[in-house]
Every structure is written in structure tokens, then in C-alpha cells.
Design an enzyme around this catalytic site. Structure first.
Site, PDB file in Angstrom:
ATOM      1  N   HIS A 502       0.824  -1.208   0.000  1.00 26.16           N
ATOM      2  CA  HIS A 502       0.000   0.000   0.000  1.00 26.16           C
ATOM      3  C   HIS A 502       0.862   1.264   0.000  1.00 26.16           C
ATOM      4  CE1 HIS A 502      -3.269  -2.535   2.259  1.00 26.16           C
ATOM      5  NE2 HIS A 502      -3.301  -2.749   0.957  1.00 26.16           N
ATOM      6  N   PRO A 503       1.806   1.422  -0.910  1.00 27.60           N
ATOM      7  CA  PRO A 503       2.641   2.627  -0.888  1.00 27.60           C
ATOM      8  C   PRO A 503       1.819   3.873  -1.195  1.00 27.60           C
ATOM      9  CG  PRO A 503       3.035   1.377  -2.902  1.00 27.60           C
ATOM     10  CD  PRO A 503       2.168   0.524  -2.025  1.00 27.60           C
TER      11      PRO A 503
END
Length: 563
Positions: A502-503
Site C-alpha cells: 500500500h505505498p
């Protein structure tokens, strides 16, 4: 021309070929299929299949200029482009570097998504060695296909906690508080679960809801959470609440329902929306500080395409900052070090990288094998410190076995502990001035010691749940659990954590010196250029990030069209 003596099956195949070749449109296909006696539901399915299989138009179909150019056909970019194209007077070009072919089982099955990771629909990025995670290099999957990561992810649909968005607004991002984004989330979704009136969306393009068939072990997990003092919440997902309950997934009729289905395919029915895939954007084009378009590379050929109104970068938390920096927008010293002349010294580009991390925290063998086809669909959100004002951890209950256990997949259950409010901050920077060159991706996991302490508590919480009496009826024996002593537990966490994929936040929205975009998502220091994707989050949302990314695309479209 259809042959009169052909059988119905051959006639239908010819219809499909004609639609794929552009000889007839969707409406014509449905009308002719109906004349052959094909049921309406089947005809719609066939039309969608043909449209998806032929989603990549030839490069010669690209004009010299458009009103808007959107870079990236992922979770946010597909939304922006499709919304802009609702006005037939707007000419919109949507550029995707990945594939246009979504016709493969792993991109449609809700159970087969792990097979996408490391495949040809994944950019297969890797981090630098993580100093606080025993110098391990982490895989960093990102979708390399239309739909972006919404086409390869685990399909978990969570809005985020109300305080996530209220904190954005408190930090100067006017219009991004929960009261404002709530209506956008409702506009996005058609929710398949029963919910009080006015809480969930009922007519949106994204179909979401619980799985039709759930693991019978879920009830035992929910009871274990209750005995631990964590309440069962009828709808834990929207907005995110403390407690436990069934997930919402972006699934419809037993298949993945990504932004391709919700936005892109309907948008491509309009003649004013052009999609080109397998097309790399090497740089943004400027006249002074005004963005006037993009430089494309298609089949090795370079083409400059102008945007008369605006260019919107929606390439994700890794490639959006990369494209800005390749175009001279970013930390000036870093740009000069790789031979790029700075256009705008914007030190926040590539900074502030945030990501969720998780680790396996309990595996038990069960008396009976799991339900065939069952998948992760239950989670819990809780506070690792009772004095904390908000939740900071997520537990995933998986009706199946994952490493480090050597049990077979259907012989047990697994609990994963995740950190959803990390304090560690990393960065993305160029290692070369060449488009497509290597990147330095450093999430800096556990660089803030608070994250280590929280994950230790989360792992212990999962161990207690996994061993609870409520799960005794299904638990045959424990195969894996975290160590009990504090020193061993700290070592276990640093050795075992993995990315949650989930950058976010590398082109952060805000008003301070490190802000990259304004609350209207305009890039600071230039004109006619915006960023719209997860990279603009000032701080990461407290759960899976796909639904918020789609919300960002909707908000960007509203800003552009003045809705």
C-alpha cells in the site's frame, strides 16, 4: 458479411470478431446477438469480454493533441479519464504503460490473485535492503495492466477511518475532511450488504460487498474477538471502525470487479475517450512552467502529444514521483546528481513514502479441511495501546495456511497482524536520468521504533486470539506462533514483516514546504499539471488503500470539471 449457412456458434464468433475489429459497436453487437436468440445476460457478458480483450487500440489512432491527457489507467486514472469523457466536447487521452489484456483467470478470480504477484502484470519493483528488517529486500508489486493494482490486488474494500480524512483537512487540505469525502465514497459504490439508509452507496459504478460464501471458521474468530473485548460491527468497513466483522470486497457475481469494469469499459463506449496501452511516458512537456503534454514511447517510436487543458499524472506512488523527477520537478540537488536540469525545485517529490506492513502471527491445524474456495474475508481493527485515541492495527483471519507453516493450504487457519498507522517514512528517488532506469525505493520500515512496539503488541494480540477457547472446537494443534519473550519477539517482528503493498504519499497534498500538490491537486510551481492517485495522501489511510485511491480520482475529476 455473415454467412447464411454458418451455424449459430460460428455466427456468434463472427459477431465477436466484427466487434473486436470495430466494424460494429456494442449496441449493434447486442442487437444482432439478440436476433440469434442469445440471452441478454450472456450477450452482455460476451460484449464485455470482447471489449476487454480488444482494449488496446492501435497507436495510429492517437491524435496530435487532446483537451486532457491522463497518465496511468489505474485506480484513480481510469476514474479521472472516464469522468472527464462524460462531456462529449472534451477529448481525453488515457495512457497506460502496462498491458490492455485482462482476459486471464488470475485477473478475475477472487481466489487466484496471489498468482498475479511477480507475473507479467506486475512491475516487480524491489526495495533497497531494509536496515531495521535484517537488511532484507522486499518485493514491491504494482499493477502493470489496465486497472493498475485494482486488477491484481486482494480486492479488500475499506474507506478508511473518519479521522484519517479529518486530519488531512486539519493539516490544511480544505475539502478533504470526512464529511466531504463520505459523499464521494457513497457516489462510487453500489454496496451489496444491508446497511442503514444514507450510510452506503447504492447506485455507484463500483460493486462491493461481502463474499456470498464465507468460511464456517469465521464465526469462531468473531466470537474469539468478542471474548477479547472487541465488538462485532455489522459494517466495519465504511467508515472503518474499531471492532471485527466481514470484509467488503470489490467482487460481483463471483468475479473481481475492478475500475476496469466500473469505469473504464463504460467510458470507452464514448468516442471522445482514447486509451493507449503498452505506452511509456518518458517525460512531461513544458513551455516555461506550463505543462503542455507528454512524450510517449510506443513500440520504440517517440511521439509528443499536446494537452490543451491539463495533464493529470495518475501513475501511482512509485511512478508518479518518478515522472515528475524525470521532467525536472523534484529535489534540485538529487535531479542534478543524475543529469537532469531542475525545472522546479520541489523537495517533497519522492519523500514521505508510507506503507502498511504485516506479519504472520499464528498458524493452527484444524480438525477438518477448509471449505473449498473459501478466502480471506474477515478482519479486525484494534488499538495496540489502550491509551491511543484511534486504532492502529488490523488482524486478518485467513481460513487457510500460509508460510512459515508447512501444512497444506486447506489444513488450518492463519492470523496476520498489520500496522495501519505507521510512523516510519521513506522515499523514492532516481538512480538514473534515463526513463525506465533503476529506482531507489526505501520504505524505511521500522525506522521509527514506535512501529516495532506496535507490531509486537499486534502479534501478541493475534497469538492470544489464535489460542483462544472460542477457536478450540476447530483448532487441532498450533503449528506456529510468535515467541513470548520481548527480545525474541522484537527479533521475530524484524525478521518476519512484509509489505502490505500500500505505498502512498510520495507526492503529498498540503500547504507546507514539503507539499507537492495543493488541495486541488495542482502541482506547485507549474500550471496545467495535477497528480491524482495514492501518492497525494498526506498520510496513509488506516486500512487497505484501493477505495480511497478511487475516491481521490473522483475528487480530482470534480476539481477539473467544477462539479
Amino acid at each position: 458479411m455473415l454467412k447464411d449457412d454458418a451455424g449459430d456458434g460460428e455466427l456468434l464468433r463472427q459477431l465477436e470478431r466484427r466487434m473486436a475489429n470495430g466494424e460494429i459497436g456494442r449496441r449493434g453487437f447486442l442487437r444482432l446477438a439478440g436476433a440469434l436468440g442469445v440471452q441478454a445476460a450472456l450477450a452482455v457478458t460476451l460484449a464485455d469480454r470482447v471489449a476487454a480483450a480488444s482494449i488496446n487500440p492501435p497507436a495510429r489512432g492517437i491524435a496530435a493533441g487532446y483537451d486532457y491527457i491522463v497518465v496511468g489507467a489505474g485506480s484513480a486514472g481510469s476514474v479521472v479519464a472516464s469522468r472527464l469523457a462524460e462531456d462529449p466536447a472534451r477529448r481525453v487521452l488515457l495512457v497506460e504503460a502496462g498491458s490492455g489484456n485482462i482476459e486471464r483467470p488470475t485477473l478475475s478470480s477472487p481466489f487466484s490473485w496471489p498468482a498475479n504477484l511477480g507475473s507479467d502484470v506486475d512491475w516487480c519493483y524491489k526495495t533497497v535492503p531494509q536496515a531495521h528488517a535484517q537488511n532484507r529486500v522486499f518485493n514491491y508489486p504494482r499493477g502493470k495492466v489496465v486497472g493498475g493494482s485494482s486488477s491484481i490486488n486482494a480486492m479488500i474494500w475499506v474507506w478508511g477511518h473518519a479521522s484519517d480524512f479529518d486530519n488531512w483537512e486539519k493539516a490544511g487540505c480544505t475539502g478533504w475532511g470526512f464529511d466531504q469525502v463520505k459523499t464521494v465514497f457513497q457516489k462510487i459504490e453500489t454496496c451489496g450488504r444491508k446497511a442503514p439508509a444514507g450510510t452506503r452507496g447504492t447506485q455507484g459504478p463500483m460493486h462491493v460487498g461481502p463474499m456470498a460464501v464465507s468460511s464456517p471458521m469465521n464465526e469462531a474468530f468473531l466470537e474469539a474477538c468478542k471474548r477479547q473485548g472487541l465488538g462485532v460491527v455489522p459494517d466495519i468497513n465504511a467508515p472503518l471502525q474499531e471492532g471485527t466483522g466481514l470484509m467488503d470486497l470489490s467482487v460481483r457475481d463471483g468475479k473481481r470487479f475492478s475500475v476496469v469494469h466500473g469505469y473504464l469499459l463504460p467510458g470507452l463506449k464514448r468516442d471522445n475517450l482514447t486509451l493507449v496501452t503498452d505506452a511509456r511516458v518518458d517525460k512531461l512537456l513544458f513551455e516555461g512552467t506550463r505543462c503542455v503534454g507528454v512524450r510517449l514511447v510506443i513500440n520504440g517510436q517517440v511521439r509528443d502529444v499536446r494537452a490543451e487543458q491539463e495533464t493529470i499524472v495518475s501513475a501511482g506512488a512509485i511512478d508518479s514521483p518518478r515522472l515528475l523527477m524525470l521532467s525536472g520537478i523534484g529535489p534540485a540537488a538529487d535531479l542534478r546528481s543524475v543529469g537532469i536540469a531542475p525545472l522546479v525545485d520541489l523537495p517533497g517529490v519522492g519523500q514521505n513514502l508510507q506503507d502498511h506492513v504485516a506479519l504472520p502471527s499464528f498458524v493452527a491445524e484444524t480438525w477438518e479441511k477448509g471449505v473449498p474456495g473459501s478466502r480471506l474475508d474477515t478482519h479486525a481493527f484494534f488499538r495496540t495501546d489502550s491509551s491511543s485515541p484511534v486504532i492502529d492495527a488490523q488482524a486478518l483471519f485467513i481460513p487457510g495456511v500460509l508460510p512459515p507453516s508447512t501444512l497444506k493450504r486447506d489444513e488450518g487457519y492463519t492470523l496476520w497482524a498489520g500496522l495501519v498507522r505507521p510512523r516510519s517514512r521513506g522515499r523514492v528517488k532516481l538512480l538514473s536520468g534515463e526513463p525506465g532506469g533503476p529506482l531507489h525505493i526505501d520504505p524505511a520500515y521500522l525506522s521509527d521504533p514506535t512501529d516495532l512496539r506496535a507490531l509486537m503488541q499486534a502479534a501478541q494480540w493475534c497469538r492470544d486470539i489464535g489460542n483462544s477457547a472460542a477457536l478450540a472446537s476447530v483448532r487441532k494443534r498450533v503449528h506456529f506462533q510468535p515467541p513470548a519473550t520481548r527480545g525474541e519477539l522484537a527479533e521475530f517482528v524484524s525478521r518476519s514483516i512484509d509489505s502490505y503493498w500500500h505505498p502512498t504519499s510520495t507526492c503529498a497534498m498540503g500547504v507546507g514546504e514539503l507539499a507537492v500538490v495543493s488541495p486541488s491537486l495542482q502541482v506547485r510551481g507549474v500550471s496545467q499539471l495535477r497528480v491524482a492517485d495514492a501518492s497525494i495522501m498526506p498520510s496513509i489511510t488506516s486500512a487497505n488503500t484501493n477505495a480511497p485511491s478511487i475516491m481521490i480520482g473522483e475528487k480530482a475529476a470534480q476539481n477539473l470539471i467544477g462539479a
